[in-house]
Enzyme design. Structure first.
Site, short mmCIF file in Angstrom:
data_model
loop_
_atom_site.label_atom_id
_atom_site.label_comp_id
_atom_site.label_asym_id
_atom_site.label_seq_id
_atom_site.Cartn_x
_atom_site.Cartn_y
_atom_site.Cartn_z
N TRP A 124 0.83 -1.21 0.00
CA TRP A 124 0.00 0.00 0.00
C TRP A 124 0.85 1.25 0.00
O TRP A 124 0.56 2.22 -0.68
CB TRP A 124 -0.97 -0.01 1.18
CG TRP A 124 -1.95 -1.14 1.09
CD1 TRP A 124 -2.09 -2.17 1.97
CD2 TRP A 124 -2.91 -1.37 0.04
NE1 TRP A 124 -3.07 -3.02 1.53
CE2 TRP A 124 -3.59 -2.56 0.36
CE3 TRP A 124 -3.26 -0.69 -1.13
CZ2 TRP A 124 -4.59 -3.09 -0.44
CZ3 TRP A 124 -4.26 -1.21 -1.93
CH2 TRP A 124 -4.91 -2.39 -1.59
N ASP A 146 -1.75 6.48 6.44
CA ASP A 146 -2.80 5.55 6.03
C ASP A 146 -3.07 4.65 7.24
O ASP A 146 -2.20 3.89 7.66
CB ASP A 146 -2.29 4.73 4.84
CG ASP A 146 -3.30 3.72 4.32
OD1 ASP A 146 -4.34 3.51 4.97
OD2 ASP A 146 -3.04 3.14 3.24
N LYS A 199 -12.14 -2.19 6.73
CA LYS A 199 -11.40 -3.11 7.58
C LYS A 199 -11.92 -3.07 9.02
O LYS A 199 -12.08 -4.10 9.64
CB LYS A 199 -9.91 -2.77 7.57
CG LYS A 199 -9.33 -2.59 6.16
CD LYS A 199 -8.59 -3.81 5.67
CE LYS A 199 -8.30 -3.79 4.17
NZ LYS A 199 -7.61 -2.61 3.66
C1 LIG Z 1 -7.06 -2.15 2.25
C2 LIG Z 1 -6.06 -1.08 2.30
C3 LIG Z 1 -5.97 -0.09 1.30
C4 LIG Z 1 -6.87 -0.08 0.09
O1 LIG Z 1 -8.09 0.43 0.43
P1 LIG Z 1 -9.22 0.71 -0.67
O2 LIG Z 1 -10.26 1.35 0.17
O3 LIG Z 1 -9.62 -0.63 -1.22
O4 LIG Z 1 -8.65 1.60 -1.70
C5 LIG Z 1 -5.02 0.90 1.44
N1 LIG Z 1 -4.19 0.92 2.49
C6 LIG Z 1 -4.24 -0.01 3.46
C7 LIG Z 1 -3.28 0.06 4.61
C8 LIG Z 1 -5.17 -1.05 3.38
O5 LIG Z 1 -5.22 -1.98 4.34
#
Ligand SMILES: *Cc1c(COP(=O)(O)O)cnc(C)c1O
Length: 349
Positions: A90, A160, A184
């Protein structure tokens, strides 16, 4: 997973929310009824996360992946430079996107050891002229998490937090911007939450699409266009669950530490299984492990699936296994997994 408490509540309110005569899904996002649902979600998030008043909370769409572009478009506006730390898929994607808009400096990376650790970061490694520093706080695929936040001086720290949001207390004031795809730990897919310090809003580049400008959403209370209304409603219920059923983020952390320790302690003592992450970088949410033998990994994945365990296969980019034990996973789920692993170990040694 979503907490059963949340799903039950949503089920009970599915056909009619309160005495509104309609389902939340049927409400106009501009109606008085829906605005109350929305406001309650935001105020619960502010309360549970202890978000300071000089931060805006934005309820957006497009996933965390859209933030990979929105962040440079809105924040790379002084020196046009940004520092990125690479700790997995990511963060790599976030950095690749930022490179389209400015000068990106990769401060550190843990690619040398398949992202099995969080690099040591020192203030001297960061460019004081950078417009921001980007980190991925919890690395979902590799199962690592920062055990301490880097000191970036006056340069805003952007993180993030998609896979660790609401899993433990976080000092929001240490960040310029936090973002998370909701799917998540906050609710269903379709909602992306951005928490941004107010002074970072309003300097997007001219080419920024209106929908990608934080100011658009800040000025319109996230109602410039139709927000993901139902996902916001469920997110509100998840926050209500954390507040009233769990007792807040300190308690949530206690439970998460207990859950993760069960599995880590077993991995540390097992003769067959082992964790893949360095101890001081271990995630509370995602726990990858292997047997050291690919065939045996496959056998474990197949047998655990047959026994009713869902999603234990490691990410396609790393193989092995990964237990994602987000907030809603009850401790019994981890106990059952450890029991199953012990049995598998006895049968396959
Ligand atoms: C799942 C995830 C993403 C991607 O998220 P989307 O909402 O599908 O774009 C980005 N960063 C992290 C740390 C993730 O776990």
């Amino acid at each position: 997973m979503l907490p059963e408490w949340v799903l039950q509540k949503a089920a009970g309110e599915m056909l009619e929310y309160g005495t509104s005569g309609q389902s939340v899904m049927e409400m106009s996002h501009r109606s008085k009824e829906y605005q109350a649902v929305f406001d309650s979600c935001e105020s619960l998030l502010r309360e549970v996360m202890n978000i300071p008043d000089n931060y805006k909370v934005l309820f957006l769409q497009g996933g965390a992946s859209s933030q990979f572009a929105m962040i440079p478009l809105n924040l790379m506006n002084k020196s046009g430079k940004a520092d990125y730390v690479t700790t997995g898929q990511w963060s790599k994607k976030a950095m690749a996107e930022a490179k389209r808009y400015g000068t990106v400096n990769e401060v550190a990376s843990s690619a040398d050891k398949t992202f099995s650790y969080i690099p040591k970061l020192d203030k001297s490694m960061f460019d004081p002229q950078a417009d921001y520093v980007h980190i991925t706080l919890n690395n979902t695929i590799y199962g690592t998490k920062y055990s301490e936040l880097p000191d970036t001086g006056n340069v805003p720290l952007v993180a993030d937090i998609s896979s660790c949001v609401l899993s433990e207390p976080l000092d929001v004031s240490k960040f310029g911007l936090l973002y998370a795809g909701a799917q998540k730990n906050m609710g269903p897919a379709g909602l992306t939450v951005v928490i941004i310090r107010e002074d970072l809003i309003g300097n997007a580049r001219d080419i920024t699409p209106v929908m990608f400008n934080y100011q658009t959403h800040a000025d319109n209370g996230s109602m410039y266009n139709t927000p993901p209304t139902y996902a916001i409603y469920i997110c509100g219920l998840v926050l209500e669950w954390i507040k009233t059923q769990i007792g807040g983020l300190e308690k949530m952390k206690e439970i998460n530490v207990k859950k993760a320790s069960l599995l880590y302690d077993f991995l540390d003592s097992s003769t067959l299984f082992k964790g893949t992450v360095e101890k001081d970088s271990r995630s509370l949410m995602n726990i990858p492990f292997v047997t050291g033998d690919e065939e045996l990994d496959k056998k474990f994945v197949a047998e655990s699936k047959a026994a009713g365990f869902v999603n234990l296969k490691g990410h396609r980019s790393v193989g092995g296994m990964r237990a994602s034990i987000y907030n809603a996973m009850p401790i019994e789920g981890v106990e059952k997994l450890v029991e199953f692993m012990k049995k598998f170990e006895a049968e396959n040694l």
